[in-house]
Design a protein around this motif. Structure first.
Motif, PDB file in Angstrom:
ATOM      1  N   PHE A  85      -6.541 -11.776  26.193  1.00 38.12           N
ATOM      2  CA  PHE A  85      -6.247 -10.908  26.567  1.00 38.12           C
ATOM      3  C   PHE A  85      -7.569  -9.901  26.863  1.00 38.12           C
ATOM      4  O   PHE A  85      -8.638 -10.495  26.885  1.00 38.12           O
ATOM      5  N   GLN A  99      -4.844 -17.658  31.756  1.00 39.89           N
ATOM      6  CA  GLN A  99      -3.619 -16.176  31.112  1.00 39.89           C
ATOM      7  C   GLN A  99      -2.278 -17.174  30.875  1.00 39.89           C
ATOM      8  O   GLN A  99      -2.383 -18.293  31.823  1.00 39.89           O
ATOM      9  N   VAL A 152      -9.238 -11.070  22.148  1.00 38.96           N
ATOM     10  CA  VAL A 152      -9.486 -10.095  22.738  1.00 38.96           C
ATOM     11  C   VAL A 152     -11.334  -9.833  22.578  1.00 38.96           C
ATOM     12  O   VAL A 152     -12.417 -10.211  21.852  1.00 38.96           O
ATOM     13  N   THR A 176       0.923 -11.550  13.257  1.00 38.99           N
ATOM     14  CA  THR A 176       0.321 -11.904  14.606  1.00 38.99           C
ATOM     15  C   THR A 176      -1.502 -11.225  14.363  1.00 38.99           C
ATOM     16  O   THR A 176      -1.534 -10.023  13.398  1.00 38.99           O
ATOM     17  N   GLU A 203      -3.850 -16.916  22.073  1.00 43.25           N
ATOM     18  CA  GLU A 203      -4.251 -16.443  23.892  1.00 43.25           C
ATOM     19  C   GLU A 203      -5.308 -15.575  24.222  1.00 43.25           C
ATOM     20  O   GLU A 203      -5.421 -14.655  23.256  1.00 43.25           O
ATOM     21  N   ALA A 241      -3.419  -6.941  24.361  1.00 48.00           N
ATOM     22  CA  ALA A 241      -3.014  -7.042  23.475  1.00 48.00           C
ATOM     23  C   ALA A 241      -2.061  -6.811  22.179  1.00 48.00           C
ATOM     24  O   ALA A 241      -1.093  -7.373  21.302  1.00 48.00           O
ATOM     25  N   ILE A 277      -4.903 -10.320  15.668  1.00 47.78           N
ATOM     26  CA  ILE A 277      -6.104 -10.320  16.691  1.00 47.78           C
ATOM     27  C   ILE A 277      -7.672 -10.395  16.397  1.00 47.78           C
ATOM     28  O   ILE A 277      -7.642  -9.743  15.324  1.00 47.78           O
ATOM     29  N   GLN A 323       1.406  -7.159  24.036  1.00 48.45           N
ATOM     30  CA  GLN A 323       2.079  -8.388  23.274  1.00 48.45           C
ATOM     31  C   GLN A 323       2.457  -8.288  21.731  1.00 48.45           C
ATOM     32  O   GLN A 323       3.666  -8.799  21.366  1.00 48.45           O
ATOM     33  N   ALA A 324       1.546  -8.087  20.823  1.00 47.50           N
ATOM     34  CA  ALA A 324       1.892  -7.809  19.759  1.00 47.50           C
ATOM     35  C   ALA A 324       3.291  -6.407  19.506  1.00 47.50           C
ATOM     36  O   ALA A 324       3.958  -6.725  18.403  1.00 47.50           O
ATOM     37  N   GLN A 367       1.232 -15.774  16.018  1.00 47.83           N
ATOM     38  CA  GLN A 367       0.953 -16.487  16.568  1.00 47.83           C
ATOM     39  C   GLN A 367      -1.235 -15.357  16.709  1.00 47.83           C
ATOM     40  O   GLN A 367      -1.261 -14.266  15.963  1.00 47.83           O
ATOM     41  N   THR A 368      -1.760 -15.931  17.817  1.00 45.33           N
ATOM     42  CA  THR A 368      -3.594 -15.594  17.757  1.00 45.33           C
ATOM     43  C   THR A 368      -4.059 -14.922  19.166  1.00 45.33           C
ATOM     44  O   THR A 368      -3.645 -15.890  19.826  1.00 45.33           O
ATOM     45  N   LEU A 369      -4.001 -13.151  19.034  1.00 50.17           N
ATOM     46  CA  LEU A 369      -4.608 -12.852  20.474  1.00 50.17           C
ATOM     47  C   LEU A 369      -5.719 -12.531  20.723  1.00 50.17           C
ATOM     48  O   LEU A 369      -6.561 -12.111  19.673  1.00 50.17           O
TER      49      LEU A 369
END
Length: 452
Positions: free
Chosen positions: A413, A401, A370, A339, A411, A419, A341, A422-423, A366-368
């Protein structure tokens, strides 16, 4: 005045670090006037001055440790800080005490405020003067100064110096330093002085001939880390000194960027205090375990808020070279399917940073995205747009979102905690956090009981 009150007064002065607005690079009158009226604390010790794009903090820290290892009372001034402003000012490896910081900062602030509006003094000017006073008061014999931005007109470039060091030069702060490697390197070479040696990292192939030519013009003796090559035989690494001495290393270097800082620091001490094999070996041992938090920082079992992650990598990389180094190091560590961030300053979203970011995103499950705790933050909307478009980001429509159950690799946040929530649904997957030291500092303030 209390430590908290001094911090509040400093923050009220504003800073280049918080605005990143271009400035007139020819002006150092403010810091020079301030130091004159403080009695020239910068003249109380010998200075090693460090410039470059990446690796300045680690190189400065290693060099300071080596000077302390030689028996000298040593100060070190670095930036930025991650959790506590006193990280920037160390005395023999220890943060300056709150009382000392507050006392010297109050002296600097009182004097600067007596000037009125002229000369102009930045936040970094004030911190630099505070550090120099603290080093003088502590009786430092040697001080390692890391530049903030550039070199020629940096607040730290107001001292005589015994040696200058140049880490890897790359693209960063182009709005202030220039758009090409040569323009940026020219600003950083501004820390040199005729007759004062320079130790440099191995630079990009297109930059090395220019650097050698400039040093000749400036009457600066150049030593490059290529004169201290590393070889590996049967899994054992060795350094080969120019005089033919061969020195086996205690183990495998943690990363190529770390190794480059390591070699710069060893060559620096060799120029200042030439010694034989036994002393060289003791110097290697003295800094072999030196690491800095938030720089290719690999940890296991990390508590972040309400979640304990099995594996976390923290890196403040925010320019093409540092983000590329992170991508390469993750590959070396065989870390993928993580993951990711990411949070970045808006002025860092230049074309050249897109490729290493896409490399990191491509290896992530997945990429979050912030915001970072800075006025310069890129909004999640803009950063998501940037990650999907090689053009520089512009104002975008309001970001929506991701709907529950909708599959999207990137996504946005509203904050770090959202974030992490989610992670936290995949605690056994590696977690990689990067893009800004501001973001890494925010993460470190959440850590509890983690092991490096």
């Amino acid at each position: 005045m209390s430590y908290a009150c001094v911090l509040e007064r400093l923050e009220h002065r504003g800073s280049f670090e918080s605005t990143a607005a271009p400035r007139d690079l020819s002006k150092l009158e403010g810091i020079k006037t301030l130091l004159h009226d403080l009695g020239h604390p910068e003249q109380a010790f010998q200075v090693v001055h460090v410039a470059g794009t990446n690796g300045k903090g680690l190189t400065s820290t290693m060099t300071a440790w080596l000077l302390q290892h030689e028996g000298f009372r040593t100060g070190c001034y670095t930036s930025p800080h991650l959790e506590d402003i006193r990280e920037r000012i160390t005395l023999d490896g220890e943060w300056v005490a709150q009382e000392s910081f507050a006392r010297h900062a109050e002296t600097v602030l009182d004097l600067s405020e007596s000037y009125g509006d002229a000369p102009y003094l930045s936040y970094f000017d004030l911190l630099t003067a505070t550090a120099l006073l603290a080093f003088q008061d502590a009786g430092c014999q040697w001080v390692v100064l890391e530049t903030g931005i550039g070199g020629r007109a940096d607040s730290t470039n107001v001292t005589d110096k015994a040696l200058t060091l140049l880490t890897r030069v790359g693209l960063d702060h182009q709005a202030v330093l220039g758009d090409t490697l040569e323009q940026i390197a020219a600003e950083k070479l501004g820390i040199t002085r005729p007759g004062v040696p320079l130790v440099s990292a191995e630079q990009a192939p297109e930059l090395m001939p220019w650097l050698e030519h400039e040093c000749q013009i400036l009457d600066v003796s150049l030593t490059c880390t290529t004169t201290l090559p590393l070889t590996e035989t049967d899994g054992l690494s060795s350094l080969h000194w120019p005089d033919g001495d061969r020195l086996a290393l205690p183990g495998k270097a943690p990363s190529p960027p770390w190794l480059e800082c390591f070699r710069i620091s060893l060559l620096a001490l060799e120029l200042l205090f030439p010694k034989g094999t036994a002393v060289r070996s003791s110097r290697v041992d003295a800094i072999w375990n030196t690491r800095l938090p938030g720089r290719l920082d690999h940890r296991k079992s990390v508590q972040l808020g309400n979640w304990r992650f099995a594996e976390v990598v923290l890196d403040g990389g925010h320019n093409p070279d540092s983000l590329g180094a992170l991508a390469n190091q993750l590959q070396q560590w065989k870390i993928s399917g993580y993951t990711l961030i990411v949070g970045m300053a808006s002025d860092k979203l230049v074309d050249a940073v897109h490729v290493p970011l896409q490399t990191l995103v491509g290896q992530a499950q997945q990429t979050l995205v912030v915001p970072i705790p800075s006025p310069r933050t890129a909004t999640p909307e803009v950063l998501v747009q940037f990650l999907s478009n090689p053009e520089l980001p512009k104002a975008s429509p309001p970001f929506s979102q991701r709907e529950a159950g909708e599959d999207s690799p990137v996504e946005g946040f509203p904050d770090l905690n959202a974030a992490l929530a989610q992670a936290g649904q995949q605690l056994e997957d590696p977690l990689v956090i990067t893009g800004s030291f501001y973001l890494v500092g925010e993460v470190l303030r959440l850590t509890e009981g983690s092991s490096t």
